[in-house]
Motif scaffolding. Structure first.
Motif, PDB file in Angstrom:
ATOM      1  N   ALA A   1      -1.813 -10.655  -6.117  1.00  0.00           N
ATOM      2  CA  ALA A   1      -2.987 -10.094  -6.776  1.00  0.00           C
ATOM      3  C   ALA A   1      -3.125  -8.598  -6.530  1.00  0.00           C
ATOM      4  N   SER A   2      -2.619  -8.132  -5.381  1.00  0.00           N
ATOM      5  CA  SER A   2      -2.779  -6.713  -5.034  1.00  0.00           C
ATOM      6  C   SER A   2      -1.548  -5.872  -5.346  1.00  0.00           C
ATOM      7  N   ALA A   3      -0.485  -6.482  -5.826  1.00  0.00           N
ATOM      8  CA  ALA A   3       0.777  -5.771  -6.019  1.00  0.00           C
ATOM      9  C   ALA A   3       0.800  -5.013  -7.340  1.00  0.00           C
ATOM     10  N   PRO A   4       1.406  -3.824  -7.376  1.00  0.00           N
ATOM     11  CA  PRO A   4       1.634  -3.147  -8.651  1.00  0.00           C
ATOM     12  C   PRO A   4       2.513  -3.998  -9.566  1.00  0.00           C
ATOM     13  N   ALA A   5       2.410  -3.761 -10.847  1.00  0.00           N
ATOM     14  CA  ALA A   5       3.155  -4.561 -11.819  1.00  0.00           C
ATOM     15  C   ALA A   5       4.660  -4.440 -11.629  1.00  0.00           C
ATOM     16  N   SER A   6       5.117  -3.334 -11.023  1.00  0.00           N
ATOM     17  CA  SER A   6       6.554  -3.104 -10.864  1.00  0.00           C
ATOM     18  C   SER A   6       7.178  -3.939  -9.754  1.00  0.00           C
TER      19      SER A   6
ATOM     20  N   ARG B   1       0.834  -1.215   0.000  1.00  0.00           N
ATOM     21  CA  ARG B   1       0.000   0.000   0.000  1.00  0.00           C
ATOM     22  C   ARG B   1       0.861   1.256   0.000  1.00  0.00           C
ATOM     23  N   ALA B   2       2.037   1.176   0.587  1.00  0.00           N
ATOM     24  CA  ALA B   2       2.942   2.329   0.622  1.00  0.00           C
ATOM     25  C   ALA B   2       3.691   2.525  -0.691  1.00  0.00           C
ATOM     26  N   TRP B   3       3.881   1.443  -1.437  1.00  0.00           N
ATOM     27  CA  TRP B   3       4.816   1.476  -2.565  1.00  0.00           C
ATOM     28  C   TRP B   3       4.428   2.443  -3.693  1.00  0.00           C
ATOM     29  N   PRO B   4       3.168   2.587  -4.097  1.00  0.00           N
ATOM     30  CA  PRO B   4       2.864   3.543  -5.174  1.00  0.00           C
ATOM     31  C   PRO B   4       3.344   4.958  -4.885  1.00  0.00           C
ATOM     32  N   GLU B   5       3.274   5.380  -3.617  1.00  0.00           N
ATOM     33  CA  GLU B   5       3.763   6.717  -3.268  1.00  0.00           C
ATOM     34  C   GLU B   5       5.278   6.789  -3.405  1.00  0.00           C
ATOM     35  N   VAL B   6       5.985   5.732  -3.028  1.00  0.00           N
ATOM     36  CA  VAL B   6       7.443   5.710  -3.207  1.00  0.00           C
ATOM     37  C   VAL B   6       7.790   5.820  -4.687  1.00  0.00           C
ATOM     38  N   GLU B   7       7.072   5.087  -5.523  1.00  0.00           N
ATOM     39  CA  GLU B   7       7.335   5.150  -6.970  1.00  0.00           C
ATOM     40  C   GLU B   7       7.099   6.550  -7.527  1.00  0.00           C
ATOM     41  N   ARG B   8       6.086   7.238  -7.013  1.00  0.00           N
ATOM     42  CA  ARG B   8       5.819   8.595  -7.486  1.00  0.00           C
ATOM     43  C   ARG B   8       6.935   9.558  -7.092  1.00  0.00           C
TER      44      ARG B   8
END
Length: 379
Positions: free
Chosen positions: A236-241, A208-215
């Motif tokens: 299933a819930s993980a971003p493709a990266s 849940r934290a990772w998309p913000e780190v990627e941004r």
């Protein structure tokens, strides 16, 4: 000539951190001349690794959680104890601690090592039952061995009346070191999380934290190393990266490849992964749960310790460190020095053997060496 003491280890987890601790202890104890037998379920890596050491392993089928099968597990273990006739029983984790104390009931010196309290992992009535048992079962533990002062304090505050020893976890600083093979890497900063894929380790919070780190950090990459019951749900819930590397028998190459190692646990005793990462001179971010603060150097920055269940705080901590390469380098060097000084595996295994020696009334020569430098805190 006095015969060396015979130690029976009882373990339910057959993989992960508990299995590693048992394997390391057994290897050290065999090297000092102790006779060692281990009772554990089949499967996982534990029995195989122990047999490779030349240790006698007895099959003890046991599930992870209590249930209707408990009394059969206790009877089987009681039979194994009569067969082995050990001088001391050392039970690892809640389930083995439950079964071993019921099987022995004070008839032999018994060391119980929770490796994190079971009632912290449960909710509602199950948590109350687990705590009630720990309070009652403490009478049948000659010593309760905790891996951190925080774990001991939690037990004490929860009304568990016991004779406590605190021996912090240790890692093999020759195996986990900055030099050596590294896992495949690529462009962009790499964050690695090593741990069983389960609720305890909190990988769902990290995802849940990772998309913000990627941004915030261009090209940032995340690898989850491990397997477990939550693997399918997390994938299933993980971003493709996000990459799932699966289980590994040697996490050291992943630590060395990482720019930053994270473990967002919901509860712990004292996790091995941050110690292993620091031994490889890698900076770590961990959640402020039992043992985590004690595993870090005293002067580590507050940003390396975040509240559990807080994706925002975790994202901010990861982003801050990924943007500051000089700080990561300094923290890695500081972490390596700290682990070599305070969490070397030999210190830990010596301290546990000291506990045995005290309970069995043995002199230093019987337990394999002098006392100087051993870390054993009794309360």
């Amino acid at each position: 000539m006095r015969i060396a003491p015979h130690i029976l280890h009882v373990a339910q987890p057959v993989e992960g951190g508990v299995a590693r601790v048992v394997t390391d202890l057994v290897a050290a104890q065999l090297a000092t001349g102790l006779r060692v037998t281990v009772a554990c379920p089949r499967g996982g890596t534990l029995a195989y690794d122990l047999r490779e050491l030349g240790c006698r392993v007895l099959r003890w089928d046991a599930t992870r959680s209590p249930g209707h099968q408990l009394w059969g597990e206790v009877r089987r273990l009681a039979w194994l104890v009569r067969e082995v006739r050990p001088d001391l029983v050392h039970a690892h984790s809640a389930k083995a601690g439950l079964a071993a104390r019921l099987a022995v009931r004070g008839g032999l010196p018994t060391v119980y090592q929770p490796h994190a309290w079971s009632f912290e992992a449960a909710h509602g009535g199950v948590a109350r039952l687990a705590l009630g048992w720990e309070r009652y079962g403490a009478r049948w533990a000659t010593r309760v061995l905790c891996v951190s002062q925080a774990e001991r304090r939690t037990g004490h505050r929860s009304g568990i009346s016991a004779r406590w020893h605190v021996v912090p976890n240790g890692v093999d600083t020759a195996r986990f070191r900055p030099e050596g093979d590294t896992a495949p890497s690529g462009t962009g900063p790499l964050v690695v999380c090593v741990g069983r894929l389960c609720r305890q380790k909190g990988q769902d919070v990290l995802l849940r934290a990772w998309p913000e780190v990627e941004r915030q950090v261009a090209g940032a990459r995340l690898v989850l190393v491990g397997d477990g019951p939550d693997a399918r749900r997390l994938r299933a819930s993980a971003p493709a990266s996000v990459k799932f590397a699966g289980a590994t028998s040697d996490a050291a190459p992943w630590y060395r490849a990482a720019d930053l190692v994270v473990l967002p646990s919901r509860w712990e005793g004292m996790a091995l992964a941050p110690l292993e990462a620091m031994a490889c001179a890698r900076p770590v971010v961990v959640t402020d749960v039992n043992g985590a603060r004690e595993s870090l150097p005293a002067d580590h920055p507050p940003s390396c310790l975040v509240p559990p269940e807080d994706p925002g705080a975790l994202a901010r901590a990861l982003t801050e460190l990924l943007r500051d390469e000089p700080l990561r380098t300094a923290l890695g060097a500081q972490g390596r020095t700290h682990v070599v000084r305070a969490h070397d595996l030999q210190q830990t295994t010596d301290a546990v053997t000291d506990v045995y020696r005290e309970l069995l009334g043995l002199g230093t020569a019987q337990a394999g060496g002098p006392d100087e430098g051993r870390k054993c805190i009794t309360t």
